[in-house]
Design an enzyme around this catalytic site. Structure first.
Site, PDB file in Angstrom:
ATOM      1  N   GLU A   1       1.187  12.847   0.835  1.00  0.00           N
ATOM      2  CA  GLU A   1       1.240  11.485   1.384  1.00  0.00           C
ATOM      3  C   GLU A   1       0.387  11.471   2.635  1.00  0.00           C
ATOM      4  OE1 GLU A   1       4.132   7.901   3.029  1.00  0.00           O
ATOM      5  OE2 GLU A   1       4.970   9.920   2.923  1.00  0.00           O
TER       6      GLU A   1
ATOM      7  N   GLU B   1      -0.018  13.457   8.760  1.00  0.00           N
ATOM      8  CA  GLU B   1       0.144  12.420   9.789  1.00  0.00           C
ATOM      9  C   GLU B   1      -0.768  12.760  10.959  1.00  0.00           C
ATOM     10  OE1 GLU B   1       1.614   9.362  10.380  1.00  0.00           O
ATOM     11  OE2 GLU B   1       0.742   9.670  12.356  1.00  0.00           O
TER      12      GLU B   1
ATOM     13  N   ASP C   1      -2.635   1.776   7.981  1.00  0.00           N
ATOM     14  CA  ASP C   1      -3.114   0.883   9.046  1.00  0.00           C
ATOM     15  C   ASP C   1      -4.168  -0.067   8.472  1.00  0.00           C
ATOM     16  OD1 ASP C   1      -1.466   2.281  10.709  1.00  0.00           O
ATOM     17  OD2 ASP C   1      -3.035   3.455  11.671  1.00  0.00           O
TER      18      ASP C   1
ATOM     19  N   LYS D   1     -10.464  -5.663  11.628  1.00  0.00           N
ATOM     20  CA  LYS D   1     -11.849  -6.075  11.945  1.00  0.00           C
ATOM     21  C   LYS D   1     -12.819  -5.526  10.909  1.00  0.00           C
ATOM     22  CE  LYS D   1     -11.160  -6.620  16.824  1.00  0.00           C
ATOM     23  NZ  LYS D   1     -10.907  -5.874  18.034  1.00  0.00           N
TER      24      LYS D   1
ATOM     25  N   ASP E   1       2.667  -4.419   2.708  1.00  0.00           N
ATOM     26  CA  ASP E   1       3.041  -5.840   2.703  1.00  0.00           C
ATOM     27  C   ASP E   1       1.870  -6.680   3.232  1.00  0.00           C
ATOM     28  OD1 ASP E   1       3.193  -4.965   5.392  1.00  0.00           O
ATOM     29  OD2 ASP E   1       4.423  -6.713   5.872  1.00  0.00           O
TER      30      ASP E   1
ATOM     31  N   THR F   1       9.897   3.307   2.012  1.00  0.00           N
ATOM     32  CA  THR F   1       9.429   3.932   3.246  1.00  0.00           C
ATOM     33  C   THR F   1      10.107   3.213   4.421  1.00  0.00           C
ATOM     34  OG1 THR F   1       7.578   2.490   3.848  1.00  0.00           O
ATOM     35  CG2 THR F   1       7.175   4.063   2.070  1.00  0.00           C
ATOM     36  N   GLU F   2       9.926   3.758   5.619  1.00  0.00           N
ATOM     37  CA  GLU F   2      10.504   3.091   6.794  1.00  0.00           C
ATOM     38  C   GLU F   2       9.933   1.673   6.950  1.00  0.00           C
ATOM     39  OE1 GLU F   2       9.451   6.403   7.336  1.00  0.00           O
ATOM     40  OE2 GLU F   2      11.071   7.394   8.435  1.00  0.00           O
ATOM     41  N   TYR F   3       8.613   1.560   6.811  1.00  0.00           N
ATOM     42  CA  TYR F   3       7.982   0.239   6.974  1.00  0.00           C
ATOM     43  C   TYR F   3       8.405  -0.707   5.859  1.00  0.00           C
ATOM     44  CZ  TYR F   3       5.020   0.963  11.017  1.00  0.00           C
ATOM     45  OH  TYR F   3       4.578   1.146  12.305  1.00  0.00           O
ATOM     46  N   GLU F   4       8.559  -0.178   4.675  1.00  0.00           N
ATOM     47  CA  GLU F   4       8.966  -1.019   3.541  1.00  0.00           C
ATOM     48  C   GLU F   4      10.359  -1.618   3.800  1.00  0.00           C
ATOM     49  OE1 GLU F   4       8.585   1.111  -0.095  1.00  0.00           O
ATOM     50  OE2 GLU F   4       9.316  -0.536  -1.335  1.00  0.00           O
TER      51      GLU F   4
HETATM   52  N1  SAM Z   1       3.904   5.540   5.694  1.00  0.00           N
HETATM   53  C1  SAM Z   1       4.869   5.217   6.718  1.00  0.00           C
HETATM   54  C2  SAM Z   1       5.740   4.082   6.248  1.00  0.00           C
HETATM   55  O1  SAM Z   1       5.386   3.425   5.274  1.00  0.00           O
HETATM   56  O2  SAM Z   1       6.793   3.865   6.858  1.00  0.00           O
HETATM   57  C3  SAM Z   1       4.178   4.888   8.051  1.00  0.00           C
HETATM   58  C4  SAM Z   1       3.321   3.682   8.061  1.00  0.00           C
HETATM   59  S1  SAM Z   1       2.444   3.464   9.619  1.00  0.00           S
HETATM   60  C5  SAM Z   1       1.996   1.797   9.627  1.00  0.00           C
HETATM   61  C6  SAM Z   1       0.872   4.256   9.260  1.00  0.00           C
HETATM   62  C7  SAM Z   1       0.881   5.731   9.623  1.00  0.00           C
HETATM   63  O3  SAM Z   1      -0.316   6.316   9.178  1.00  0.00           O
HETATM   64  C8  SAM Z   1       0.960   5.969  11.122  1.00  0.00           C
HETATM   65  O4  SAM Z   1       1.965   6.911  11.400  1.00  0.00           O
HETATM   66  C9  SAM Z   1      -0.431   6.502  11.473  1.00  0.00           C
HETATM   67  O5  SAM Z   1      -0.405   7.386  12.577  1.00  0.00           O
HETATM   68  C10 SAM Z   1      -0.836   7.171  10.198  1.00  0.00           C
HETATM   69  N2  SAM Z   1      -2.291   7.237  10.001  1.00  0.00           N
HETATM   70  C11 SAM Z   1      -3.145   6.203  10.115  1.00  0.00           C
HETATM   71  N3  SAM Z   1      -4.413   6.597   9.895  1.00  0.00           N
HETATM   72  C12 SAM Z   1      -4.337   7.922   9.603  1.00  0.00           C
HETATM   73  C13 SAM Z   1      -5.311   8.910   9.303  1.00  0.00           C
HETATM   74  N4  SAM Z   1      -6.622   8.598   9.268  1.00  0.00           N
HETATM   75  N5  SAM Z   1      -4.904  10.165   9.090  1.00  0.00           N
HETATM   76  C14 SAM Z   1      -3.587  10.491   9.147  1.00  0.00           C
HETATM   77  N6  SAM Z   1      -2.608   9.595   9.446  1.00  0.00           N
HETATM   78  C15 SAM Z   1      -2.984   8.335   9.672  1.00  0.00           C
END
Ligand code: SAM
Length: 220
Positions: free
Chosen positions: A43, A68, A117, A121, A153, A192-195
């Site tokens: 993941e 992560e 993320d 932009k 989402d 997931t947490e965000y879900e």
């Molecule tokens: N997947 C989790 C969830 O659904 O609850 C977390 C979602 S959070 C919005 C996005 C996560 O991806 C963040 O913890 C961020 O630090 C990580 N992330 C973003 N770009 C990344 C990258 N290029 N490499 C590794 N992690 C990344």
């Protein structure tokens, strides 16, 4: 993901047997790390790790690596794993941009991207984990016809991802813009947490499953 600098996060991770701090050293040998016994699913952007830890608990016959970017976020997942000690779950703190330095061609059997993320932009579009640039990296480390399962989402990011997959020649295996209302795709869905957070606010969740194209030059 809200970021707070947690003092000692990096040091705690270096000390954990579940975290790889020099992941490049294992390139091409990840299966051996788990005893050569199972497929390897990763993941990318796992956040605090609820999703991958649940999968690892449910599927002891599959090995999982959570990736992560930030120590302070990853730390939560590591602490939970230190308590539970699942034998089939490890973590790497790295930016996914370096994924080809850490995994050899064909080493990964499946890739999960959850609530990545959005980088709204236009000039940052290449940083989106479903951009054609990232899809190329994932295809390179994935086995032939590797599958990506993506949830969000953010419908702007979702539409971008569907277009980007098509542009990069990936086959679309499944697509829904309301996962929790889809009787087939919702079955066995691990949140997931965000879900949990966004669906509790009434946001529909999109899910996309795609399969990498044939490797160039490979026999069909
Ligand atoms: N997947 C989790 C969830 O659904 O609850 C977390 C979602 S959070 C919005 C996005 C996560 O991806 C963040 O913890 C961020 O630090 C990580 N992330 C973003 N770009 C990344 C990258 N290029 N490499 C590794 N992690 C990344």
């Amino acid at each position: 993901m809200r970021l707070r600098n947690i003092p000692g996060a990096r040091e705690e991770m270096v000390a954990s047997p579940y975290v790889y701090t020099e992941p490049q050293e294992h390139r091409g040998h990840w299966r051996e790390e788990f005893g050569n016994r199972a497929p390897l699913y990763i993941e990318v952007g796992m956040g605090k790790g609820q999703f991958i830890q649940t999968l690892a608990r449910l599927h002891p016959d599959i090995d999982y690596i959570g990736i992560e970017k930030y120590s302070s976020v990853l730390l939560r997942g590591v602490q939970k794993q230190e308590e539970e000690q699942l034998p089939n779950l490890r973590f790497i703190r790295m930016d996914a941009e370096q994924i080809e330095e850490v995994f050899a061609p064909g080493e990964v059997d499946r890739i999960y991207l959850n609530f990545s993320d959005p980088w709204p932009k236009d000039r940052h579009a290449k940083r989106r984990l479903t951009s054609t640039t990232f899809l190329g990296r994932f295809a390179a480390v994935g086995r032939e016809h590797v599958r990506i399962e993506f949830k969000t989402d953010n419908m702007g990011l979702f539409d971008f991802s569907v277009e980007s997959a098509a542009e990069a020649g990936w086959k679309i295996l499944a697509v829904t813009r309301d996962l929790h209302a889809d009787p087939v795709l919702a079955e066995g869905n691990v949140m997931t947490e965000y879900e949990e957070k966004f669906s509790s606010r009434g946001n529909p969740i999109g899910k996309l499953i795609i399969e990498a194209p044939d490797r160039k030059g490979a026999p069909q």
